[in-house]
Design an enzyme around this catalytic site. Structure first.
Site, PDB file in Angstrom:
ATOM      1  N   ASP A   1       0.852  -1.187   0.000  1.00 40.02           N
ATOM      2  CA  ASP A   1       0.000   0.000   0.000  1.00 40.02           C
ATOM      3  C   ASP A   1       0.889   1.239   0.000  1.00 40.02           C
ATOM      4  O   ASP A   1       1.862   1.322   0.761  1.00 40.02           O
ATOM      5  CB  ASP A   1      -0.905   0.007   1.240  1.00 40.02           C
ATOM      6  CG  ASP A   1      -1.918   1.130   1.186  1.00 40.02           C
ATOM      7  OD1 ASP A   1      -2.966   0.930   0.563  1.00 40.02           O
ATOM      8  OD2 ASP A   1      -1.643   2.202   1.763  1.00 40.02           O
TER       9      ASP A   1
ATOM     10  N   ASP B   1      -4.384   2.370  -4.785  1.00 38.55           N
ATOM     11  CA  ASP B   1      -3.014   2.611  -4.330  1.00 38.55           C
ATOM     12  C   ASP B   1      -2.383   1.341  -3.769  1.00 38.55           C
ATOM     13  O   ASP B   1      -1.444   1.405  -2.976  1.00 38.55           O
ATOM     14  CB  ASP B   1      -2.978   3.736  -3.288  1.00 38.55           C
ATOM     15  CG  ASP B   1      -3.831   3.430  -2.067  1.00 38.55           C
ATOM     16  OD1 ASP B   1      -4.536   2.394  -2.073  1.00 38.55           O
ATOM     17  OD2 ASP B   1      -3.796   4.223  -1.101  1.00 38.55           O
TER      18      ASP B   1
END
Length: 357
Positions: free
Chosen positions: A230, A273
């Protein structure tokens, strides 16, 4: 008495030549009408030289994005260039043909004047038995997709400005169209399986590959580790610098992730993301080393945007599958580890550890 009609000899000869040309080209056209670049290449270096009566042929495919011609197939018994840059100066005959999009054919390349080709521009000129050649830019919808080179007419003949050139031009159009179709098909396939921004495999393809790897692991043994990644604080980057800067961050990170893994590993853009990496035949300990390398490399390489450096970092979670694991099992474990990494302050790695019973 009915008048007799006389057909001019020249017209009859043109008709014969047209029929002959069609008969020679039709079988080749059928062979290259496919989406198999290997088959097209075989025709270029085997059948085309035979039909034109030449000894040597080489097929180069153009990588337009990088301005490079890559050797695809040849029948030369001696060394030839495997890569040709379009930026070379002075340009080689192949580069001249690509830039002009015009066929270059020469009965004697040493005395050829339009364009003038010096011997210094032909690195392997001494290997050929004659000075006749044809350099054929292969076009599809006015875009060059490759180059076909033909050299050394057999039995002392030369390329003639007549049926030879007409045949070469026709074959060039057919081959160019076929290669263009292959490139278009490959592009469509990439778009269906890859993320448009980063070029990594997309979410759907990730799960298809993970399913295959799990099946292979159950059948043949071996361990599969999964890394979930992430990007830290991407929303803040978007709010501060704009979404285009955020896209640049994602593209930069995807390249750095790819640099940290093997060819057999699979990197994917899992979500907005988030990234994921499948590591076949990899222990959790080895996967941890790879994950830590990713964290370090990303933090050491800020994204450059409008002459500013944007500091970036990632949080990473690791999980591993067992023989009876499902794709959801392994992704859930890695996701849980990723959540712990975010809680621990980001820019770090955490490994999934099952709760003790």
């Amino acid at each position: 008495m009915e008048e007799s009609k006389v057909t001019p000899a020249g017209n009859e000869r043109q008709k014969d030549n047209g029929t002959s040309l069609l008969q020679r080209v039709t079988p080749l056209a059928r062979q290259i009408n496919c989406l198999d670049i290997e088959r097209i290449a075989d025709v270029c270096v085997q059948a085309v030289p035979d039909i034109l009566g030449v000894r040597y042929a080489s097929l180069y495919i153009l990588d337009e994005a990088n301005g490079i011609l890559h050797l695809c197939r040849h029948n030369h018994p001696f060394l030839i260039n495997r890569i040709v840059s379009l930026n070379q100066n002075p340009p080689s005959p192949m580069v001249m043909a690509v830039r002009s999009k015009q066929l270059i054919w020469a009965s004697d390349i040493d005395t050829h004047k339009a364009p003038r080709i010096r011997k210094s521009q032909r690195a392997f000129a001494g290997n050929y038995g004659t000075t006749n050649c044809a350099i054929v830019p292969l076009l599809c919808q006015e875009r060059v997709v490759g180059v076909l080179n033909l050299a050394d007419k057999i039995a002392g003949t030369v390329f003639e400005n007549g049926e030879d050139v007409a045949l070469i031009e026709l074959l060039g159009q057919l081959i160019g169209a076929s290669i263009g179709n292959v490139k278009l098909f490959e592009k469509i396939q990439r778009q269906a399986t890859c993320d448009g921004l980063t070029g990594l495999v997309n979410h759907r393809t990730f799960y298809e590959i993970l399913e295959r790897e799990l099946w292979r692991s159950r059948r043949h043994g071996g361990q599969i580790s999964l890394i979930m990644i992430d990007v830290d604080n991407l929303k803040r980057i978007n709010d501060t610098y704009g979404h285009r800067a955020g896209d640049k961050v994602l593209k930069d990170i995807s390249k750095l992730i790819t640099q940290c893994i093997r060819q057999i590993d699979v990197a994917a853009r899992y979500g907005g993301d988030e990234f994921a990496v499948i590591l076949p035949n990899t222990t959790l300990a080895d996967a941890t080393v790879v994950a830590q390398r990713m964290v370090n490399v990303v933090s050491e390489n800020p994204t450059n945007w409008n002459r500013q450096e944007i500091s970036v970092s990632i949080s990473v979670g690791l999980g591993q599958c067992e023989a009876n694991s499902t794709p959801e099992d392994i992704t859930n474990r890695s996701d849980e580890a990723l959540y712990r990494a975010k809680e621990a302050g980001k820019n770090t790695v955490r490994v999934f550890t099952p709760a003790k019973k």
